[in-house]
Design a protein around this motif. Structure first.
Motif, PDB file in Angstrom:
ATOM      1  N   ASP A 131       0.832  -1.208   0.000  1.00 34.92           N
ATOM      2  CA  ASP A 131       0.000   0.000   0.000  1.00 34.92           C
ATOM      3  C   ASP A 131       0.866   1.258   0.000  1.00 34.92           C
ATOM      4  O   ASP A 131       0.556   2.241  -0.697  1.00 34.92           O
ATOM      5  N   ALA A 132       1.940   1.226   0.788  1.00 34.76           N
ATOM      6  CA  ALA A 132       2.818   2.391   0.846  1.00 34.76           C
ATOM      7  C   ALA A 132       3.469   2.659  -0.498  1.00 34.76           C
ATOM      8  O   ALA A 132       3.625   3.815  -0.920  1.00 34.76           O
ATOM      9  N   ILE A 133       3.851   1.606  -1.204  1.00 37.23           N
ATOM     10  CA  ILE A 133       4.453   1.768  -2.534  1.00 37.23           C
ATOM     11  C   ILE A 133       3.468   2.463  -3.476  1.00 37.23           C
ATOM     12  O   ILE A 133       3.795   3.445  -4.154  1.00 37.23           O
ATOM     13  N   PHE A 134       2.232   1.951  -3.507  1.00 36.40           N
ATOM     14  CA  PHE A 134       1.270   2.503  -4.465  1.00 36.40           C
ATOM     15  C   PHE A 134       0.773   3.883  -4.054  1.00 36.40           C
ATOM     16  O   PHE A 134       0.340   4.666  -4.909  1.00 36.40           O
ATOM     17  N   ARG A 135       0.827   4.227  -2.772  1.00 43.20           N
ATOM     18  CA  ARG A 135       0.500   5.598  -2.382  1.00 43.20           C
ATOM     19  C   ARG A 135       1.483   6.581  -3.008  1.00 43.20           C
ATOM     20  O   ARG A 135       1.101   7.666  -3.455  1.00 43.20           O
ATOM     21  N   VAL A 136       2.754   6.197  -3.037  1.00 44.17           N
ATOM     22  CA  VAL A 136       3.742   7.056  -3.683  1.00 44.17           C
ATOM     23  C   VAL A 136       3.480   7.123  -5.185  1.00 44.17           C
ATOM     24  O   VAL A 136       3.511   8.199  -5.795  1.00 44.17           O
ATOM     25  N   LEU A 137       3.186   5.970  -5.807  1.00 45.56           N
ATOM     26  CA  LEU A 137       2.979   5.954  -7.255  1.00 45.56           C
ATOM     27  C   LEU A 137       1.728   6.718  -7.668  1.00 45.56           C
ATOM     28  O   LEU A 137       1.616   7.155  -8.825  1.00 45.56           O
ATOM     29  N   ASP A 138       0.797   6.877  -6.736  1.00 51.98           N
ATOM     30  CA  ASP A 138      -0.422   7.623  -7.049  1.00 51.98           C
ATOM     31  C   ASP A 138      -0.207   9.132  -7.035  1.00 51.98           C
ATOM     32  O   ASP A 138      -1.084   9.879  -7.486  1.00 51.98           O
ATOM     33  N   ARG A 139       0.916   9.589  -6.534  1.00 55.57           N
ATOM     34  CA  ARG A 139       1.200  11.016  -6.572  1.00 55.57           C
ATOM     35  C   ARG A 139       1.489  11.428  -8.022  1.00 55.57           C
ATOM     36  O   ARG A 139       2.274  10.768  -8.709  1.00 55.57           O
ATOM     37  N   PRO A 140       0.911  12.503  -8.486  1.00 54.12           N
ATOM     38  CA  PRO A 140       1.192  12.948  -9.871  1.00 54.12           C
ATOM     39  C   PRO A 140       2.680  13.169 -10.122  1.00 54.12           C
ATOM     40  O   PRO A 140       3.178  12.877 -11.216  1.00 54.12           O
ATOM     41  N   SER A 141       3.389  13.646  -9.116  1.00 58.00           N
ATOM     42  CA  SER A 141       4.813  13.928  -9.304  1.00 58.00           C
ATOM     43  C   SER A 141       5.664  12.671  -9.350  1.00 58.00           C
ATOM     44  O   SER A 141       6.821  12.720  -9.775  1.00 58.00           O
ATOM     45  N   ALA A 142       5.094  11.544  -8.930  1.00 58.45           N
ATOM     46  CA  ALA A 142       5.883  10.304  -8.858  1.00 58.45           C
ATOM     47  C   ALA A 142       5.372   9.229  -9.801  1.00 58.45           C
ATOM     48  O   ALA A 142       5.862   8.103  -9.762  1.00 58.45           O
ATOM     49  N   ASP A 143       4.398   9.542 -10.637  1.00 63.71           N
ATOM     50  CA  ASP A 143       3.819   8.547 -11.539  1.00 63.71           C
ATOM     51  C   ASP A 143       4.898   8.020 -12.486  1.00 63.71           C
ATOM     52  O   ASP A 143       5.451   8.773 -13.295  1.00 63.71           O
ATOM     53  N   PRO A 144       5.219   6.709 -12.420  1.00 67.42           N
ATOM     54  CA  PRO A 144       6.302   6.173 -13.258  1.00 67.42           C
ATOM     55  C   PRO A 144       5.863   5.813 -14.668  1.00 67.42           C
ATOM     56  O   PRO A 144       6.686   5.381 -15.481  1.00 67.42           O
ATOM     57  N   GLY A 145       4.578   5.915 -14.955  1.00 69.08           N
ATOM     58  CA  GLY A 145       4.068   5.517 -16.264  1.00 69.08           C
ATOM     59  C   GLY A 145       3.443   4.138 -16.194  1.00 69.08           C
ATOM     60  O   GLY A 145       3.712   3.343 -15.287  1.00 69.08           O
ATOM     61  N   PRO A 146       2.577   3.814 -17.155  1.00 68.21           N
ATOM     62  CA  PRO A 146       1.808   2.554 -17.088  1.00 68.21           C
ATOM     63  C   PRO A 146       2.676   1.302 -17.128  1.00 68.21           C
ATOM     64  O   PRO A 146       2.359   0.317 -16.468  1.00 68.21           O
ATOM     65  N   ALA A 147       3.747   1.316 -17.905  1.00 70.23           N
ATOM     66  CA  ALA A 147       4.562   0.101 -18.025  1.00 70.23           C
ATOM     67  C   ALA A 147       5.211  -0.267 -16.693  1.00 70.23           C
ATOM     68  O   ALA A 147       5.167  -1.434 -16.261  1.00 70.23           O
ATOM     69  N   LEU A 148       5.803   0.699 -16.012  1.00 68.30           N
ATOM     70  CA  LEU A 148       6.451   0.411 -14.736  1.00 68.30           C
ATOM     71  C   LEU A 148       5.416   0.100 -13.656  1.00 68.30           C
ATOM     72  O   LEU A 148       5.656  -0.732 -12.778  1.00 68.30           O
ATOM     73  N   ARG A 149       4.265   0.757 -13.708  1.00 71.83           N
ATOM     74  CA  ARG A 149       3.226   0.448 -12.721  1.00 71.83           C
ATOM     75  C   ARG A 149       2.779  -1.009 -12.872  1.00 71.83           C
ATOM     76  O   ARG A 149       2.601  -1.723 -11.873  1.00 71.83           O
ATOM     77  N   ARG A 150       2.582  -1.470 -14.116  1.00 70.75           N
ATOM     78  CA  ARG A 150       2.201  -2.873 -14.331  1.00 70.75           C
ATOM     79  C   ARG A 150       3.290  -3.804 -13.816  1.00 70.75           C
ATOM     80  O   ARG A 150       3.004  -4.843 -13.213  1.00 70.75           O
ATOM     81  N   LEU A 151       4.528  -3.463 -14.060  1.00 72.72           N
ATOM     82  CA  LEU A 151       5.648  -4.296 -13.624  1.00 72.72           C
ATOM     83  C   LEU A 151       5.659  -4.423 -12.109  1.00 72.72           C
ATOM     84  O   LEU A 151       5.816  -5.525 -11.566  1.00 72.72           O
ATOM     85  N   VAL A 152       5.503  -3.298 -11.405  1.00 73.12           N
ATOM     86  CA  VAL A 152       5.518  -3.331  -9.939  1.00 73.12           C
ATOM     87  C   VAL A 152       4.311  -4.109  -9.419  1.00 73.12           C
ATOM     88  O   VAL A 152       4.433  -4.919  -8.486  1.00 73.12           O
ATOM     89  N   PHE A 153       3.154  -3.895 -10.014  1.00 75.53           N
ATOM     90  CA  PHE A 153       1.958  -4.633  -9.586  1.00 75.53           C
ATOM     91  C   PHE A 153       2.173  -6.131  -9.738  1.00 75.53           C
ATOM     92  O   PHE A 153       1.903  -6.917  -8.815  1.00 75.53           O
ATOM     93  N   ASP A 154       2.680  -6.551 -10.885  1.00 69.10           N
ATOM     94  CA  ASP A 154       2.886  -7.972 -11.131  1.00 69.10           C
ATOM     95  C   ASP A 154       3.876  -8.555 -10.133  1.00 69.10           C
ATOM     96  O   ASP A 154       3.678  -9.654  -9.608  1.00 69.10           O
ATOM     97  N   ARG A 155       4.930  -7.805  -9.836  1.00 71.85           N
ATOM     98  CA  ARG A 155       5.926  -8.335  -8.900  1.00 71.85           C
ATOM     99  C   ARG A 155       5.354  -8.463  -7.484  1.00 71.85           C
ATOM    100  O   ARG A 155       5.646  -9.425  -6.786  1.00 71.85           O
ATOM    101  N   THR A 156       4.539  -7.516  -7.058  1.00 73.10           N
ATOM    102  CA  THR A 156       3.964  -7.617  -5.719  1.00 73.10           C
ATOM    103  C   THR A 156       2.991  -8.782  -5.618  1.00 73.10           C
ATOM    104  O   THR A 156       2.969  -9.493  -4.604  1.00 73.10           O
TER     105      THR A 156
END
Length: 724
Positions: A238-263
């Motif tokens: 949850d803490a990881i995705f709270r950071v990724l939900d910040r507009p300033s920290a959005d890594p883009g869809p490809a990296l978000r999918r990668l992190v989701f899959d790994r978790t």
């Protein structure tokens, strides 16, 4: 002046290891390093050790906590006290290699002059096992040959996320970490709530130097401990995705999918690993995975294929019972049967794999059979190579160990020598054999799905002295390594207990190409014993069985496989060669075993040499004994054939291209086993000369055949099997 580097050292229950750690942290007394040790209410003598060390080391500040905060909380306390430009979180049961701090400080000073500055400096590391053995960083190849060496972002090199996500091999720019506004979690998996956001948002660089000795297998490691604290992972996700939900920290869809899959994969790995999640908490843990899937699933997410896709669909539905059915019995869950028409191929393949997996794991509960050995060669093609020679010698020296061969088809089983026991791959007998055997002998790797049980002995014989680059050395040759999974290779090498080497040249290169903890058996190749001990009578018998007329000179032509080439292509006009040699010769042609179609239709005129395709002949040693001369290019066959001390001609019209694409371990044209030809006319001339380069052959034999005395199989058998 503020220090360049702050080292934060959480300490709890590591009295046995702490002195070595502190000694390794000794550094320059010039104020460039501060050391902050956090005594996390340690129940042993760690606090006293730290206080005594602080009286001798002015760099060291000791913070004694009055309430245990856990590893993450202790790091947070230390970080709040740090003043360095960079901060490094070191675990107090590990230690740094000699010279690390000086080297690291030099890197950080250089970084201060760069723009933009690096936010996270990743370092190489070494695993240290309880018996003192070591293992290099298994993910190093993902880092050292990548944009990370010069500096980049995660978007430039997403493969970074296949490596370890722990904090201890990462040095952070302190202000970057503070501005990121993240915190180490409480409980298990506390690293990832910091490492993921930092790697996803920062500028990264990799230092290809082992800066950390990480202790593996210490009692109490969370990867082997049953505890409700494994559920702590969800708070970190949850803490990881709270950071990724910040507009300033959005890594883009490809990296978000990668992190989701790994978790998701990590959570399922914990759930599936026996003994980690207590039985009365498993239902809640699975529900937490489903909740995580629902809340953090990316908007554009699509399920993966195969068995993993089936599993993820069940997780998304919270279908724990169906997930368990799939894991235990390989049954297609009812919830998905209605979709079978749309996704039938992937699902049914996944289910079949799941059923085999379940059966295999059921058999693994049986005791090991201390007198059972599995033999295989060339991906279950049949009875061949070094495993065959070891099998025959084990029958003589260790008859109490029953050997069983694995083959893929009934046709291959029919080629086995009379009386050799076998199983067909993926049958129940095969699964039971693989699950319960004590010994495993192969010249390639067994399937990765067959895990190594404690107490088993795996013998890797390989199948040739290398001219070309192999294993991890192929990272420098992407065309040759196309599709190669280096992580999977390291996993396979990690199973090996023994690696058989035919000569000193191979020992030198294979220990680098296949890094591992195995014992190297410098015995010579067992398959070459037959060549070393061959008699004129055996040679005559082989020639007779092959139908070779007496008085004809026999040439064996055996080119190797070339990457990027679709099939057999000898780079030689065989009809023209047969015409030039004439009727006094027989030309045996053997295609590389990668080319299942063989050499194809081979005919020549009435006044030409007879041309015979021997690609399908099951025993290559027969062909060696029958041939008066070998013609090859870069095949390892030249090293085996050299044992016979007969002429070899290297036909190498594309040497420069081959060495560039594939990579080689020595200059074959400068140190050949005999004559060298780079065009057809020179090849014919060398063959008609009879024995054109005996001095080259003698030097080659001295270098590559020193252990070929006919006793290699016995040396291997006596080392791996009980023979007394």
């Amino acid at each position: 002046m503020s220090p360049l580097l702050s080292i934060v050292l959480p300490v709890h229950g590591v009295e046995r290891y702490l002195p070595r750690c502190l000694d390794s942290l000794a550094g320059p007394p010039d104020g460039s390093v501060e050391l902050i040790a956090v005594d996390d209410l340690s129940p042993d003598g760690c606090g006293a050790i730290l206080d005594e060390q602080a009286t001798r080391d002015p760099r060291l500040r000791v913070l004694h906590l009055t309430e245990n905060q856990g590893l993450g909380g202790a790091r947070e306390v230390g970080l709040a006290q740090a003043t360095g430009t960079y901060v490094w979180f070191v675990d107090s049961d590990d230690w740094l290699p000699e010279g690390t701090l000086d080297a690291l400080l030099a890197e950080l000073r250089a970084e201060q002059a760069t723009e933009p500055p690096v936010d996270v400096l990743l370092t190489d590391f070494t695993h240290i096992y309880p018996d003192g053995s070591t293992e290099p960083n298994p993910w190093r190849h993902l880092l050292r040959d990548s944009p990370l060496v010069a500096g980049c972002t995660a978007a430039d090199h997403p493969a970074l996320f296949q490596s370890v996500m722990s904090v201890w091999n990462k040095v952070f720019r302190r202000q970057f970490l503070l501005d990121l506004d993240v915190a180490f979690g409480r409980g298990y998996y506390e690293d990832i709530s910091v490492t993921y956001p930092a790697l996803l948002t920062g500028r990264l660089r990799y230092l290809d130097r082992s800066c950390y000795n990480y202790r593996r297998g210490r009692p109490g490691a969370i990867t082997a401990t049953a505890s409700p604290k494994h559920a702590d992972a969800f708070a970190q996700y949850d803490a990881i995705f709270r950071v990724l939900d910040r507009p300033s920290a959005d890594p883009g869809p490809a990296l978000r999918r990668l992190v989701f899959d790994r978790t998701v994969r990590q959570a399922l790995t914990v759930y599936d690993t026996p003994g980690l999640v207590p039985a009365d908490l498993r239902a809640d843990f699975f529900a937490r995975i489903a909740d995580h899937f629902a809340r953090h699933r990316p908007a554009d997410y699509t399920f993966p294929g195969g068995l993993r896709g089936v599993q993820y669909r069940l997780v998304a539905r919270g279908a724990r019972i169906a997930y368990g059915e799939l894991r235990r019995g390989g049954q297609l869950p009812r919830a998905l049967k209605r979709q079978a028409g749309a996704v039938a191929p992937a699902l049914r393949k996944g289910v079949r794999s799941g059923a085999r997996f379940t059966a295999y794991n059921t058999f693994r509960r049986l005791p090991l059979d201390e007198h059972l050995a599995v033999y295989a060669a060339y991906w279950y093609r049949g009875f061949a190579c070094n495993p065959a020679a070891i099998y025959r010698k084990a029958l003589e020296l260790a008859p109490q160990v029953r050997g069983v061969w694995v083959v893929e088809t009934k046709a291959q089983a029919a080629t086995l020598p009379a009386g050799v026991p076998y199983v067909l791959v993926n049958t129940p007998a095969y699964l039971r054999l693989m699950a319960t055997a004590k010994y495993f002998v192969n010249n390639v790797n067994f399937p990765h799905t067959m895990a190594k049980r404690p107490g088993t002995v795996h013998v890797q014989t390989q199948h040739g002295t290398p001219v070309k680059a192999m294993g991890m050395d192929l990272k420098d040759h992407p065309a040759a390594a196309d599709g190669m999974d280096f992580d999977r290779l390291l996993e396979a090498v990690g199973r090996w207990d023994y690696l058989v080497s035919p000569n000193p040249h191979t020992s030198e290169h294979f220990t680098r190409a296949f890094p591992g903890r195995y014992e190297l058996l410098e015995t010579g190749y067992p398959r070459n014993d037959r060549l070393a001990l061959a008699t004129p009578a055996e040679v005559a018998d082989v020639r007779s069985r092959l139908g070779l007329p007496a008085g004809r000179r026999t040439v064996l032509y055996a080119p190797t496989h070339r990457e990027g080439q679709g099939g057999y292509d000898p780079l030689l006009d065989l009809r023209e060669l047969a015409e030039k040699l004439g009727p006094g010769y027989t030309l045996l042609v053997r295609a590389h075993y990668f080319h299942s179609g063989g050499a194809g239709e081979l005919t020549a005129g009435p006044h030409a040499a007879e041309v015979v395709d021997v690609s399908a002949h099951p025993v290559v040693e027969d062909l060696y004994l029958a041939a008066d001369v070998l013609v090859t290019d870069y095949s390892s066959m030249m090293f085996d054939y050299a044992v016979l001390d007969r002429p070899v001609v290297v036909y190498a019209p594309d040497w420069e291209q081959y060495r560039r694409v594939r990579g080689v371990y020595f200059d074959l044209l400068a140190f050949p086993p005999g004559a060298v030809a780079t065009e057809p006319g020179a090849l014919v001339e060398a063959l008609l000369a009879g024995d054109p380069a005996p001095d080259a052959r003698a030097a080659f034999r001295e270098r590559f055949c020193p252990w070929d005395d006919g006793g290699a199989a016995e040396r291997v058998v006596r080392r791996i099997f009980p023979t007394e």
